[in-house]
Design an enzyme around this catalytic site. Structure first.
Site, PDB file in Angstrom:
ATOM      1  N   GLU A 113       0.878  -1.232  -0.113  1.00 35.46           N
ATOM      2  CA  GLU A 113      -0.096   0.031   0.035  1.00 35.46           C
ATOM      3  C   GLU A 113       0.962   1.215   0.041  1.00 35.46           C
ATOM      4  O   GLU A 113       2.064   1.335   0.329  1.00 35.46           O
ATOM      5  CB  GLU A 113      -0.919   0.359   1.104  1.00 35.46           C
ATOM      6  CG  GLU A 113      -2.069  -0.955   1.074  1.00 35.46           C
ATOM      7  CD  GLU A 113      -3.050  -1.098   2.194  1.00 35.46           C
ATOM      8  OE1 GLU A 113      -4.081  -1.696   1.827  1.00 35.46           O
ATOM      9  OE2 GLU A 113      -2.841  -0.739   3.351  1.00 35.46           O
ATOM     10  N   CYS A 126       3.401   8.530   1.169  1.00 34.32           N
ATOM     11  CA  CYS A 126       3.831   7.733   2.062  1.00 34.32           C
ATOM     12  C   CYS A 126       4.190   6.385   1.434  1.00 34.32           C
ATOM     13  O   CYS A 126       3.289   5.832   0.839  1.00 34.32           O
ATOM     14  CB  CYS A 126       2.708   7.565   3.211  1.00 34.32           C
ATOM     15  SG  CYS A 126       3.141   6.424   4.584  1.00 34.32           S
ATOM     16  N   CYS A 133       6.766  -6.516   7.483  1.00 34.84           N
ATOM     17  CA  CYS A 133       7.806  -5.963   8.330  1.00 34.84           C
ATOM     18  C   CYS A 133       8.324  -7.010   9.206  1.00 34.84           C
ATOM     19  O   CYS A 133       7.312  -7.946   9.640  1.00 34.84           O
ATOM     20  CB  CYS A 133       7.111  -4.776   9.233  1.00 34.84           C
ATOM     21  SG  CYS A 133       8.369  -3.959   9.873  1.00 34.84           S
ATOM     22  N   CYS A 137       6.287  -4.341  16.074  1.00 32.42           N
ATOM     23  CA  CYS A 137       5.858  -3.366  16.980  1.00 32.42           C
ATOM     24  C   CYS A 137       4.221  -3.852  17.408  1.00 32.42           C
ATOM     25  O   CYS A 137       3.491  -4.105  16.742  1.00 32.42           O
ATOM     26  CB  CYS A 137       5.905  -2.219  16.434  1.00 32.42           C
ATOM     27  SG  CYS A 137       7.515  -1.630  15.884  1.00 32.42           S
ATOM     28  N   CYS A 140       1.211  -1.945  15.882  1.00 33.80           N
ATOM     29  CA  CYS A 140       1.137  -1.603  14.364  1.00 33.80           C
ATOM     30  C   CYS A 140       0.536  -2.853  13.502  1.00 33.80           C
ATOM     31  O   CYS A 140       0.741  -3.973  13.814  1.00 33.80           O
ATOM     32  CB  CYS A 140       2.586  -1.500  13.870  1.00 33.80           C
ATOM     33  SG  CYS A 140       2.687  -1.034  12.160  1.00 33.80           S
ATOM     34  N   CYS A 359      -1.646   6.048   9.603  1.00 35.95           N
ATOM     35  CA  CYS A 359      -0.305   5.559  10.052  1.00 35.95           C
ATOM     36  C   CYS A 359      -0.522   4.128  10.663  1.00 35.95           C
ATOM     37  O   CYS A 359      -1.509   4.204  11.782  1.00 35.95           O
ATOM     38  CB  CYS A 359       0.550   6.112  11.266  1.00 35.95           C
ATOM     39  SG  CYS A 359       0.783   7.804  10.737  1.00 35.95           S
TER      40      CYS A 359
HETATM   41  N1  SAH Z   1       9.237   1.085  10.416  1.00 40.04           N
HETATM   42  C1  SAH Z   1       9.529   2.540  10.238  1.00 40.04           C
HETATM   43  C2  SAH Z   1       8.487   3.196   9.285  1.00 40.04           C
HETATM   44  C3  SAH Z   1       6.966   2.641   9.201  1.00 40.04           C
HETATM   45  S1  SAH Z   1       5.953   3.212  10.387  1.00 40.04           S
HETATM   46  C4  SAH Z   1       9.270   3.072  11.447  1.00 40.04           C
HETATM   47  O1  SAH Z   1       8.931   2.430  12.529  1.00 40.04           O
HETATM   48  O2  SAH Z   1       9.500   4.326  11.738  1.00 40.04           O
HETATM   49  C5  SAH Z   1       5.319   4.813  10.292  1.00 40.04           C
HETATM   50  C6  SAH Z   1       4.921   5.310  11.706  1.00 40.04           C
HETATM   51  O3  SAH Z   1       3.497   4.992  12.113  1.00 40.04           O
HETATM   52  C7  SAH Z   1       5.945   5.095  12.783  1.00 40.04           C
HETATM   53  O4  SAH Z   1       6.280   5.808  13.748  1.00 40.04           O
HETATM   54  C8  SAH Z   1       5.069   3.939  13.450  1.00 40.04           C
HETATM   55  O5  SAH Z   1       5.602   3.599  14.757  1.00 40.04           O
HETATM   56  C9  SAH Z   1       3.560   4.629  13.299  1.00 40.04           C
HETATM   57  N2  SAH Z   1       2.404   3.726  13.683  1.00 40.04           N
HETATM   58  C10 SAH Z   1       2.472   2.392  13.584  1.00 40.04           C
HETATM   59  N3  SAH Z   1       1.306   1.740  13.977  1.00 40.04           N
HETATM   60  C11 SAH Z   1       0.729   2.945  14.252  1.00 40.04           C
HETATM   61  C12 SAH Z   1      -1.025   2.889  14.762  1.00 40.04           C
HETATM   62  N4  SAH Z   1      -1.635   2.000  14.610  1.00 40.04           N
HETATM   63  N5  SAH Z   1      -1.289   4.268  14.865  1.00 40.04           N
HETATM   64  C13 SAH Z   1      -0.338   5.336  14.833  1.00 40.04           C
HETATM   65  N6  SAH Z   1       0.857   5.266  14.524  1.00 40.04           N
HETATM   66  C14 SAH Z   1       1.261   4.026  14.122  1.00 40.04           C
END
Ligand code: SAH
Length: 391
Positions: A113, A126, A133, A137, A140, A359
């Site tokens: 996406e 974006c 991944c 985390c 996420c 995000c």
């Molecule tokens: N792997 C990289 C880039 C992708 S994530 C990183 O971790 O920076 C892009 C951003 O969205 C990151 O800061 C991530 O932590 C955040 N993110 C992930 N899941 C989310 C969610 N459910 N709500 C809000 N932000 C989220």
């Protein structure tokens, strides 16, 4: 590369094309690689600049239309090379104008996406760097899908090619103005491909974006952050999310390998000696988890002396998420505190959440080779009685 470097008339025609899979996708090459390619085929290096202008600036993907190249060169390129663009599986538009594409690059079911976020004075894209991944985390949704593979340079830059030229065709002459590597995946775990794509984003003959308008976001792959400083100076965003190791170990498991102290040392290393560089720290606001004033105090103590900006991201929910977003007042209180201590703090507005484009909501579609999605579905069915999804 074909072994024979002589530019021959094509044996194949448009009616009798060589199979695409055998061709070299020139989207994989940044300027330096394209120059090497042309020189090794008996051409002058400036052909690389010509080709980049056609492809990236004018959006032309047919070699036959590249009229400042000789007929024989165009023929050679048509036989051996291609500019392969992704297939658009779906395109969605949110009420706020945010757009999301589901894109596939091969004939498998794999898809990523990519999200375009229009604002008053800019168009931010974006971009995804991996199919899935590996970092897992806990908040996420991409993490829940597991991992399939890295994207190639071509697959990364093709996202920008598509969005940029769609915008131009629709009458937005500037096209994409900002890129954030914040889609699916951890860009620094796909280092070489991401750097080559970033080269093209910033190249005067590519998209000519200023380095401040291209952001690589990382969950904290410290050795790669140290390498990054030597090869590029685009903006760096770091997904911090917690002000101490105990909590960060839970939210961002890579912290167990590279704890906060090492992470911040790498952050300082990235900006040291550069007056204009700043780190953007990202901090997702999770109700009752990391959003208290005590967390804010700890955060200020950690990053207060680093030239930085703090982005508070309201948690975006997805089905079966185990977290909730902090209350608006709690986010404001957190922001007021960090701002009062001199840290420029911005609360990011959720964009495109009605089409799951915000995000952490990007999931794409792909076969998970880590079996994490299967384990996740199993654990859900055990804990919550949710039926297991079959793909
Ligand atoms: N792997 C990289 C880039 C992708 S994530 C990183 O971790 O920076 C892009 C951003 O969205 C990151 O800061 C991530 O932590 C955040 N993110 C992930 N899941 C989310 C969610 N459910 N709500 C809000 N932000 C989220």
């Amino acid at each position: 590369m074909p072994g024979n470097h002589v530019l021959a008339e094509p044996e194949y025609s448009y009616l009798n094309p060589m199979p695409t899979t055998d061709k070299i996708n020139l989207l994989d090459f940044n300027r330096a690689a394209l120059e090497r390619f042309f020189v090794s085929n008996g051409e002058k290096p400036f052909r690389a600049r010509q080709l980049m202008q056609w492809v990236h600036q004018r959006g032309i993907t047919e070699f036959a239309q590249m009229t400042d190249m000789s007929k024989s060169l165009r023929g050679f390129l048509a036989v051996h090379c291609c500019i392969e663009r992704p297939r658009i599986l779906t395109q969605q538009r949110a009420v706020d104008g945010t757009r999301k594409w589901l894109l596939s690059f091969d004939d498998s079911d794999n898809a990523i996406e990519c999200v375009l976020i229009p604002e008053k004075s800019r168009m931010t894209l974006c971009v995804s760097s991996q199919l899935g991944c590996t970092l897992n985390c806990s908040f996420c949704s991409t993490a829940k899908q597991g991992f399939n593979r890295n994207l190639s340079t071509a697959e990364i830059i093709a996202q920008l090619h598509l969005a940029h030229h769609s915008l131009i065709a629709e009458g937005y002459p500037q096209g994409v103005t900002n890129v954030v590597m914040m889609g699916m995946g951890e860009p620094l775990l796909n280092f070489d491909a991401v750097i080559a794509a970033v080269d093209m984003m910033c190249d005067d003959f590519g998209y000519a974006l200023s380095k401040r308008r291209v952001t690589i976001s990382t969950a904290g792959v410290v050795p790669a952050m140290e390498k990054l400083e030597q090869v590029t100076d685009v903006a760096l965003a770091v997904s911090l999310h917690a002000p101490n190791d105990k909590l960060r170990n839970q939210l961002v498991p890579i912290n167990r390998k590279y704890p906060i102290r090492e992470l911040l040392r790498a952050c300082r290393g990235y900006i040291e000696g550069y007056k204009s560089r700043k780190i953007t720290f990202e901090y997702v606001m999770l109700d009752g988890i990391n959003d208290s004033l005590e967390h804010a105090r700890q955060l200020v103590a950690l990053i207060g002396d680093i030239p930085c900006k703090l982005n508070l991201i309201p948690f975006n929910p997805y089905p079966h998420a185990i977290y909730q977003c902090s209350e608006a007042e709690v986010i404001d209180r957190f922001r007021d505190y960090t701002a009062s201590k001199g840290i420029v703090t911005v609360t990011r507005r959720a964009r495109g959440d009605d089409i799951d484009a915000a995000c952490g909501q990007l999931v794409g579609a792909f076969h998970d080779r880590s079996r994490r999605s299967e384990k996740y579905q199993l654990s859900l069915s055990e804990i919550q009685g949710v039926p297991i999804a079959h793909s």
